[in-house]
Design an enzyme around this catalytic site. Structure first.
Site, PDB file in Angstrom:
ATOM      1  N   SER A   1      -5.329 -30.905  25.695  1.00 46.47           N
ATOM      2  CA  SER A   1      -5.938 -32.062  26.354  1.00 46.47           C
ATOM      3  C   SER A   1      -5.003 -32.727  27.353  1.00 46.47           C
ATOM      4  O   SER A   1      -5.418 -33.043  28.483  1.00 46.47           O
ATOM      5  CB  SER A   1      -6.399 -33.080  25.307  1.00 46.47           C
ATOM      6  OG  SER A   1      -5.304 -33.564  24.546  1.00 46.47           O
ATOM      7  N   ASP A   2      -3.747 -32.957  26.965  1.00 51.61           N
ATOM      8  CA  ASP A   2      -2.865 -33.662  27.901  1.00 51.61           C
ATOM      9  C   ASP A   2      -2.373 -32.752  29.013  1.00 51.61           C
ATOM     10  O   ASP A   2      -2.165 -33.204  30.139  1.00 51.61           O
ATOM     11  CB  ASP A   2      -1.697 -34.343  27.177  1.00 51.61           C
ATOM     12  CG  ASP A   2      -0.858 -33.410  26.348  1.00 51.61           C
ATOM     13  OD1 ASP A   2      -1.259 -32.253  26.129  1.00 51.61           O
ATOM     14  OD2 ASP A   2       0.210 -33.844  25.872  1.00 51.61           O
TER      15      ASP A   2
END
Length: 757
Positions: free
Chosen positions: A483-484
């Site tokens: 996600s990041d």
């Protein structure tokens, strides 16, 4: 002489999606290098060795020397030193930035990424060496030069007490000491050899601390594979758990992907009770590692032993009872007919998942531990298999050489992550004349590294999330979505799309941006936060069965402030450029994510960063996420508290310096002697600037800027200081590019938003 080769792959057994963009492999040529170049390398090695107990982190000098030859440093303006805040000028900061950018450009790879040491953990290389030894591939895969460099690395990182730690800056542990002692023996070092009696001192540490029966569970597994520990001394890892129905919270498909991908091949080896050939070296190790004769060891007692130096996560009583039941009741039933039929079915199921992981990462695998375990499983299944042959050339993707020797990295690199941050740092300077060529190459790398497909087949069956639209941590060939990483790559790509095409090239298409939005939105957890690779699929109480005594919070994928903040920032940036696309979903996602960040803020105003050191990192992300969502210092008490926290940790010299012990103890801890660290200082400055500190009390930012400016080296580089990355609460890992990224980024923001305000 060693040479770093970028984006190359000649083996017919290699598979790639983008012509190996991002791949970084070290090769040795004994005829390469002038006498002067070889002397430079030897001087760097000698300097590291002589200072190894003071500075434990390599400065990546071999890479820097090579790149300096290939891309000579352009002329630099005179170096700047600032004595007091009254001496700060915009010109001084601009000069420092120009010097930093020109140097940083010289170490950019030709494919656009920034390479660097991503080592640090001391338990990775032993697994590789053990697997290559038991499969008979040690000398075929690792040349004499490789093996020499590995021995050099282990001797350089032996602690003064004779032991080795979990990571390069850590205290000695049984896990680190036994496995690295064994590694040296398998690499040909005698039991009485090594640097200044290193082998004898290592063995003495082991025996003085109770012997190898007290090694943690992962170490027990590795020694059992080698034949230096009996499988009956291991807690059970039954492959049958993969046959359970998915609705059960304990199903491995619900676990954090790194956890399940490590225990997947471990369960195969346990189920097979695989043991390599018992060689003379193995028999000798049986005599060297224990305080009693090998044949007299009570393996049932050894099964639950763990040295106190290693015990970060003690087993709850319930877990010990579970292992005892599985060991004494269930396993005997599964080892004889008809239970053996179930065991065979489970082993076949496990290998299907092993092959799926291998094929969908081009045999790189999600990380170095499951990489070598999967490779061993493929060999155990069929020593002549295509799968094993495809694994072998990918070993090189994990190896890195620096002045401290050759280490195994914690991934196949941090290429995309570092490049995305680098783009944002360079853009912060507003010096497009200086940055343009760097940004164009970086844009090319980001473009070619986006994942543009999901894994094949029924993703639910394989326990995989969608991946189309993601940016991975390292390379497209690796391919796991995070996600990041997706968010940071997305932010960089969006920012680059707004620059003139004659500077950075053609922008990435809108549809590919939309794909990334779709991926990100699909990853939000019920609590509003974002985990790493997947949705959180089970419950925190499952940590009760965490069998790894050395790591914490590994069983499920938790929501984190860093991931959640990165998503908010990416979606907020996207919304400005594409206000009509899924606007309501994005607004709802950001609102829920903001609430999550505020809910997990600690009473002292900080956030706990789980993937880098530690409170300064987490607080940087916490503030940036809230500000990106439209919150301000004036109307948001969370930002006010966070700024107060950071200001309370500023050192008298103007910088910040946080120790990795913050991660272990979950209490903010300064570096010894109150030393400042340029990366911590960069994070704190970026946080405070974004929160409007320049309007309230700019003096604290001036003092921090002086600290960064005065740390710059003569050639425009910045010094390598203490290690700054962490995973699973307790193991540190290197982010070598951070030393350049965050001083540039912080001073760029300072120049734009403080001196010009």
């Amino acid at each position: 002489m060693w040479k770093l080769k970028i984006a190359e792959g000649e083996s017919p057994w290699l598979i790639t999606l983008n012509n190996h963009v991002g791949r970084q492999v070290w090769e040795f040529d004994e005829n390469a290098g002038t006498p002067e170049e070889l002397l430079e390398v030897e001087n760097a090695r000698a300097h590291f060795y002589n200072n190894r107990f003071v500075q434990r982190h390599s400065a990546d000098i071999l890479m820097r020397l090579q790149f300096a030859r290939e891309s000579p440093l352009p002329p630099l303006p005179p170096q700047v030193k600032i004595e007091s805040t009254s001496d700060i000028t915009g010109e001084a900061i601009k000069t420092t930035l120009i010097r930093a950018i020109r140097f940083y450009g010289t170490i950019q790879a030709h494919d656009g990424h920034w390479a660097g040491d991503y080592g640090g953990p001391m338990f990775l290389m032993p697994g590789l060496v053990i697997v290559l030894y038991v499969t008979g591939a040690l000398n075929a895969v690792l040349s004499e030069a490789h093996q020499k460099e590995m021995c050099c690395y282990l001797y350089n990182h032996q602690n003064e007490d004779g032991g080795w730690g979990l990571h390069i800056e850590g205290h000695s542990t049984m896990f680190g000491t036994v496995l690295n002692y064994v590694t040296l023996r398998l690499l040909g070092q005698g039991p009485d050899g090594g640097d200044k009696g290193a082998m004898e001192r290592g063995r003495a540490w082991i025996l003085d601390h109770g012997g190898a029966t007290a090694i943690p569970s992962w170490g027990k597994m590795w020694l059992s594979v080698l034949g230096v520990f009996d499988w009956s001394g291991n807690n059970p890892l039954p492959p049958e758990i993969w046959l359970l129905p998915y609705f059960l919270p304990v199903h491995p498909g619900r676990m954090w992907c790194h956890c399940r991908m490590v225990y997947l091949p471990m369960s195969y080896l346990y189920g097979r009770r695989f043991v390599g050939q018992i060689t003379k070296a193995v028999i000798s190790l049986r005599n060297e590692l224990y305080t009693m004769p090998y044949e007299k060891i009570d393996w049932n007692i050894a099964r639950s032993m763990c040295a106190k130096e290693d015990l970060y996560y003690p087993h709850p009583l319930l877990q010990d009872a579970l292992w005892a039941f599985l060991h004494k009741v269930v396993e005997p039933l599964l080892l004889q007919w008809p239970g053996s039929k179930l065991r065979e079915r489970a082993l076949m199921t496990v290998m299907k998942h092993v092959h799926y992981e291998d094929e969908n990462t081009r045999y790189i695998c999600i990380g170095p531990v499951n990489k070598v375990l999967n490779m061993l499983c493929c060999w155990v299944e069929d020593p002549n298999s295509e799968a094993f042959k495809r694994h072998l050339p990918r070993v090189a993707d994990f190896l890195w050489v620096a002045e401290d020797g050759m280490k195994m990295q914690g991934y196949n690199g941090s290429q995309l992550w570092d490049t995305a941050f680098s783009v944002q740092a360079l853009l912060s300077t507003d010096l497009l004349d200086e940055c343009g060529p760097l940004l164009k190459k970086a844009h090319s790398y980001i473009d070619k590294s986006q994942v543009q497909e999901d894994c094949p087949g029924d993703l639910n069956f394989w326990y995989r999330h969608i991946s189309n639209g993601a940016w991975p941590f390292s390379t497209r060939d690796h391919g796991w979505p995070i996600s990041d990483c997706a968010s940071e790559g997305f932010k960089a790509a969006l920012a680059l799309s707004q620059l003139p095409r004659d500077i950075v090239g053609e922008p990435i298409s809108s549809q590919r941006f939309f794909d990334c939005v779709n991926l990100i939105l699909s990853m939000q957890n019920k609590d509003g936060g974002f985990a790493t690779y997947e949705l959180t699929r089970s419950y925190p109480w499952l940590e009760i069965i965490n069998p790894a005594e050395t790591f914490g919070d590994i069983v499920i994928d938790y929501s984190y402030v860093e991931c959640t903040s990165a998503v908010i920032q990416a979606l907020a940036a996207f919304r400005k450029l594409y206000p009509e696309h899924r606007s309501q979903e994005i607004e709802t996602c950001i609102s829920r994510a903001v609430q999550y960040i505020q809910n997990i803020q600690k009473p002292d105003g900080s956030w706990y960063g789980s993937w880098a050191v530690c409170f300064t990192y987490g607080t940087w992300f916490g503030i940036l996420g809230l500000v990106a969502a439209g919150r301000t210092y004036e109307d948001c008490s969370s930002i006010q508290k966070a700024c107060d926290f950071l200001l309370s940790k500023q050192l008298p010299c103007g910088g910040w310096g946080e120790s990795y012990r913050s991660c272990q103890d979950k209490v903010y801890t300064n570096l010894e002697g109150g030393r400042t660290h340029i990366v911590n200082t960069g994070w704190a400055m970026l946080s405070l600037i974004r929160a409007g500190q320049a309007k309230r009390e700019p003096e604290v930012l001036h003092r921090a800027a002086i600290s960064l400016v005065n740390s710059q080296m003569q050639n425009g580089d910045f010094p390598q200081q203490e290690i700054m990355g962490v995973f699973n609460r307790n193991c540190m890992i290197s982010y070598s590019a951070y030393r350049n990224i965050f001083p540039i980024w912080a001073l760029g923001e300072y120049h734009r938003h403080v001196l010009r305000s």
